[in-house]
Write a protein that holds these residues in place. Structure first.
Motif, short mmCIF file in Angstrom:
data_model
loop_
_atom_site.label_atom_id
_atom_site.label_comp_id
_atom_site.label_asym_id
_atom_site.label_seq_id
_atom_site.Cartn_x
_atom_site.Cartn_y
_atom_site.Cartn_z
N THR A 57 0.74 -1.28 0.13
CA THR A 57 -0.07 0.21 -0.04
C THR A 57 0.73 1.18 0.19
N CYS A 58 2.15 1.41 0.12
CA CYS A 58 2.81 2.46 0.03
C CYS A 58 3.26 2.83 -1.03
N THR A 62 6.12 7.26 1.03
CA THR A 62 5.67 6.80 2.23
C THR A 62 6.92 7.06 3.20
N TRP A 99 -5.64 -4.56 -2.11
CA TRP A 99 -4.63 -3.70 -1.49
C TRP A 99 -3.26 -4.53 -1.25
N PHE A 231 1.05 -8.90 12.36
CA PHE A 231 1.13 -9.73 11.17
C PHE A 231 2.48 -10.65 11.56
N HIS A 259 3.48 -2.54 13.72
CA HIS A 259 4.02 -3.07 12.23
C HIS A 259 4.15 -1.52 11.72
N TYR A 261 4.75 2.54 10.86
CA TYR A 261 6.08 3.64 10.41
C TYR A 261 6.61 4.23 12.02
N1 LIG Z 1 -4.46 -1.72 4.58
C1 LIG Z 1 -4.01 -2.94 5.30
C2 LIG Z 1 -2.53 -2.66 6.15
C3 LIG Z 1 -1.51 -2.21 5.03
C4 LIG Z 1 -0.10 -1.97 6.04
O1 LIG Z 1 -0.22 -2.17 7.12
N2 LIG Z 1 0.75 -1.54 5.14
C5 LIG Z 1 2.06 -1.71 5.66
C6 LIG Z 1 3.03 -2.49 5.00
S1 LIG Z 1 2.44 -4.32 5.20
C7 LIG Z 1 3.62 -5.02 4.37
O2 LIG Z 1 4.07 -4.96 3.36
C8 LIG Z 1 2.61 0.03 5.66
O3 LIG Z 1 3.79 0.20 5.51
N3 LIG Z 1 1.51 0.79 5.43
C9 LIG Z 1 1.80 2.21 5.32
C10 LIG Z 1 1.74 3.04 6.60
O4 LIG Z 1 1.71 4.30 6.15
O5 LIG Z 1 1.58 2.45 7.60
C11 LIG Z 1 -5.00 -3.15 6.35
O6 LIG Z 1 -5.87 -2.43 6.38
O7 LIG Z 1 -4.51 -4.20 7.14
#
Ligand SMILES: N[C@@H](CCC(=O)N[C@@H](CSC=O)C(=O)NCC(=O)O)C(=O)O
Length: 285
Positions: A57-58, A62, A99, A231, A259, A261
């Motif tokens: 999703t990034c 990001t 996604w 996760f 998980h 940022y």
């Molecule tokens: N949309 C998903 C969650 C998506 C998510 O957590 N993306 C992570 C990377 S996951 C593995 O590659 C991410 O870095 N997101 C960007 C952010 O700004 O946090 C859901 O709804 O579960």
């Protein structure tokens, strides 16, 4: 012919510069975007580069917006490069439906199965075309490259680093997908991009590559993993690395971190210091 770079935005940052570019990528037959942080200039000096591969999703924005990495990179004299996570608007049917698949989910592989193989050549883009372009246009030192990533991008960093020990001198990852051929995200992507023959998936499976390269490669690897990461058990399988007893690998567990940022921002300074230590050591060698 040199690739044309289109500057999309530029901002002063910690004495350096954050810029975002678009260019046509030959490997992906599509426009690709990346962000770059250039540290304060130091004469004719060429800087070590750390590539950051982001997760599902990034985009190329990001990491630059959320990780707070620029302060450390400015102090350490590192260039940071963050590519987008897939080609986009390729016209492949269904590319924007999920996604965790298609747009934003290139998984850093070179797809071999149609229709994805026409554009999803992210491994070649990240390891060959983008570095060549960076060295052509920016004051980057080609012999001093490190690679870092998060989640899907952590898998990407481990795989790119392990497959190309001649190109990357240091590898680090936050909460990587450690064994994508045995995680639902990875299985969904690999089946579509690489086809159903699971033997092909092993070439992009970090755990398999760590086992395969033990004793033949010495690239240092730092992995940070939060214990409160939702996760962890289903997708990441980080515990499986604990059995490796691999001298290259520093695996650190962090109580209470998830998980997000916020986790990356908490430890990115230590990751960049790790890369700087190994990359600067190489320049002196
Ligand atoms: N949309 C998903 C969650 C998506 C998510 O957590 N993306 C992570 C990377 S996951 C593995 O590659 C991410 O870095 N997101 C960007 C952010 O700004 O946090 C859901 O709804 O579960």
């Amino acid at each position: 012919m040199a690739t044309a770079l289109e500057l999309l935005e530029a901002h002063a940052c910690f004495g350096g510069l954050v810029q975002r570019y678009q260019h046509y990528a030959e490997s992906c037959h599509a426009p690709m975007r990346f962000s770059i942080f250039l540290p304060p200039p130091g004469g004719d000096q060429r800087h070590p580069v750390v590539y950051f591969l982001a997760g599902l999703t990034c985009t190329e924005e990001t990491f630059m917006i959320k990780a707070g990495a620029q302060r450390y990179a400015a102090e350490l004299g590192l260039i940071l490069v963050a590519p987008d996570t897939s080609p986009r608007q390729t016209g492949i049917s269904g590319e924007d439906d999920d996604w965790d698949f298609g747009s934003g989910a290139g998984f850093y592989v070179d797809a071999t199965a149609a229709p994805w193989s026409a554009h999803y050549q992210m491994h070649r883009y990240v390891t060959e075309e983008l570095p060549a372009l960076i060295h052509r246009h920016f004051p980057a030192s080609p012999r001093q490259q490190g690679i870092c990533g998060h989640s899907m991008g952590g898998h990407g960093a481990l795989v790119c680093g392990l497959l190309h020990p001649d190109r990357y001198r240091s590898i680090s990852a936050f909460a990587p997908v450690c064994a994508p051929s045995r995680s639902p995200w990875g299985q969904k992507a690999f089946a579509a991009y690489l086809g159903s023959d699971q033997r092909r998936w092993q070439g992009y499976d970090a755990l398999a590559l760590l086992q395969e390269t033990a004793g033949t490669s010495s690239t240092p690897i730092l992995i940070d993993q939060g214990r409160a990461d939702p996760f962890l058990e289903g997708e990441l399988k980080t515990r499986w690395l604990e059995g490796l007893k691999d001298d290259r690998l520093i695996l650190r567990w962090h109580e209470g971190y998830d998980h997000s940022y916020f986790f990356i921002a908490s430890f990115i300074g230590e990751h960049l210091a790790f890369h700087a230590r190994h990359l600067h050591a190489r320049s002196a060698a």
